[in-house]
Design a protein around this motif. Structure first.
Motif, PDB file in Angstrom:
ATOM      1  N   GLU A  23       0.829  -1.201   0.000  1.00  0.00           N
ATOM      2  CA  GLU A  23       0.000   0.000   0.000  1.00  0.00           C
ATOM      3  C   GLU A  23       0.865   1.252   0.000  1.00  0.00           C
ATOM      4  N   PHE A  26       2.039   1.815  -3.561  1.00  0.00           N
ATOM      5  CA  PHE A  26       0.991   2.317  -4.455  1.00  0.00           C
ATOM      6  C   PHE A  26       0.620   3.757  -4.129  1.00  0.00           C
ATOM      7  N   ARG A  30       0.740   6.633  -6.861  1.00  0.00           N
ATOM      8  CA  ARG A  30      -0.446   7.429  -7.193  1.00  0.00           C
ATOM      9  C   ARG A  30      -0.113   8.918  -7.215  1.00  0.00           C
ATOM     10  N   PHE A 189      -2.392  -5.731  -2.461  1.00  0.00           N
ATOM     11  CA  PHE A 189      -3.115  -5.617  -3.726  1.00  0.00           C
ATOM     12  C   PHE A 189      -3.760  -6.951  -4.085  1.00  0.00           C
ATOM     13  N   ASN A 223      -6.202  -1.666  -4.546  1.00  0.00           N
ATOM     14  CA  ASN A 223      -5.148  -1.795  -5.559  1.00  0.00           C
ATOM     15  C   ASN A 223      -5.331  -3.098  -6.317  1.00  0.00           C
ATOM     16  N   CYS A 225      -3.745  -5.229  -9.641  1.00  0.00           N
ATOM     17  CA  CYS A 225      -2.684  -5.341 -10.635  1.00  0.00           C
ATOM     18  C   CYS A 225      -3.013  -6.472 -11.601  1.00  0.00           C
ATOM     19  N   ASP A 244      -3.664  -0.610 -11.364  1.00  0.00           N
ATOM     20  CA  ASP A 244      -2.716   0.004 -10.432  1.00  0.00           C
ATOM     21  C   ASP A 244      -1.304  -0.526 -10.606  1.00  0.00           C
TER      22      ASP A 244
END
Length: 290
Positions: A23, A26, A30, A189, A223, A225, A244
């Motif tokens: 997290e 990500f 972002r 994720f 998230n 992927c 993501d």
């Protein structure tokens, strides 16, 4: 008497307060408005030492997180490229205990270290023992392609104790209930398999991954992927516009195999090819939203 899940005084181990490493990655990406580039390579391929050089090469040439594969004798989801590489690793004496050197290598190079493993290997190593050793090596999270949340109670407990991410797989055939269950139990994720079947390079990608990402987000995932089939910078850019993170496996592993597809290239040649392919993919993925 103390056990692997208690302190020396016999008290139960508490939950880790370590934030999710995935997290955190990500969130940082972002802020840059770009997807993560997640690359896969089996530990021990073509040899344990060269595989460490390969992991450094991937991080040095644009990979944000590395899926370190644990070679397995019955790889039900792996296509021919990864099967060949895994067999070469096994032939050179790859063992699960050595993978923690690979985890340390990725962490020291500045990448996020993940392990991709069939559950049987973790189970026989010892779930608590694996979680402890993985955390101590600087690991971030475990991807379990054959472990569903409904059967992951022991892993969920161990990963909570050691602050490790849990990455579960979903596919276009997953029901909304399955997606919600995965989202509820995952940490870091969700791995969205772009299609059912084994891994491998593809000339084209269908529209199902984008729909699957949207469904998984609606089910509660933060998230998501996409992996299985991404082979080119163009495909990476396409997926990176809506996902993501973009996961690439066979296309990277392929660079270190010779023309027969069954033996490894000379180390220097393979590492140079891996660097070039990684850079090209990184360029496509990093610029996906520009």
């Amino acid at each position: 008497m103390s056990t692997a899940t208690t302190t020396p005084s016999g008290q139960p181990l508490g939950l880790s307060h370590r934030p999710s490493p995935g997290e955190a990655m990500f969130e940082a990406l972002r802020a840059e408005d770009r997807p993560a580039f997640i690359g896969y390579l089996p530990y021990g391929f073509p040899t344990p030492e060269v595989s460490l050089d390969a992991l450094r090469t991937m991080v040095g040439h644009g990979v944000d997180a590395v899926e370190i594969g644990l070679p397995y004798t019955d790889p039900v989801m792996d296509g021919p490229v990864i099967q060949a590489a895994s067999q070469i690793a096994l032939d050179h004496g790859e063992r699960i205990a050595g993978v923690f050197r690979a985890v340390e290598t990725v962490a020291n190079a500045g990448g996020l270290p993940l392990i991709m493993s069939y559950w049987n290997l973790i189970y026989h190593y010892g779930v608590e023992r694996f979680a402890r050793d993985f955390e101590n090596a600087g690991g971030a999270g475990l991807i379990t392609p054959d472990l569903i949340p409904d059967e992951a109670g022991e892993w969920i407990e161990a990963s909570d104790r050691h602050g490790l991410d849990r990455i579960f797989l979903v596919s276009p055939d997953s029901s909304d209930e399955r997606l919600a269950n995965a989202a509820r139990n995952a940490r870091g994720f969700i791995y969205a398999a772009s299609r059912m079947g084994v891994t491998g390079e593809r000339d084209t990608l269908s529209s199902s991954p984008e729909e699957l990402v949207a469904r998984t987000r609606r089910a509660g995932a933060t998230n998501v992927c996409v992996g299985i089939g991404v082979s080119t910078p163009e495909q990476g850019a396409t997926v990176g516009r809506y996902a993501d993170g973009v996961i690439v496996g066979s296309a990277l592993v392929h660079t270190m195999l010779d023309d027969t597809g069954r033996a490894a290239r000379a180390a220097d040649e393979g590492l140079a090819a891996l660097a070039a392919r990684t850079e090209a993919l990184a360029d496509g993925i990093r610029n996906a939203r520009r």
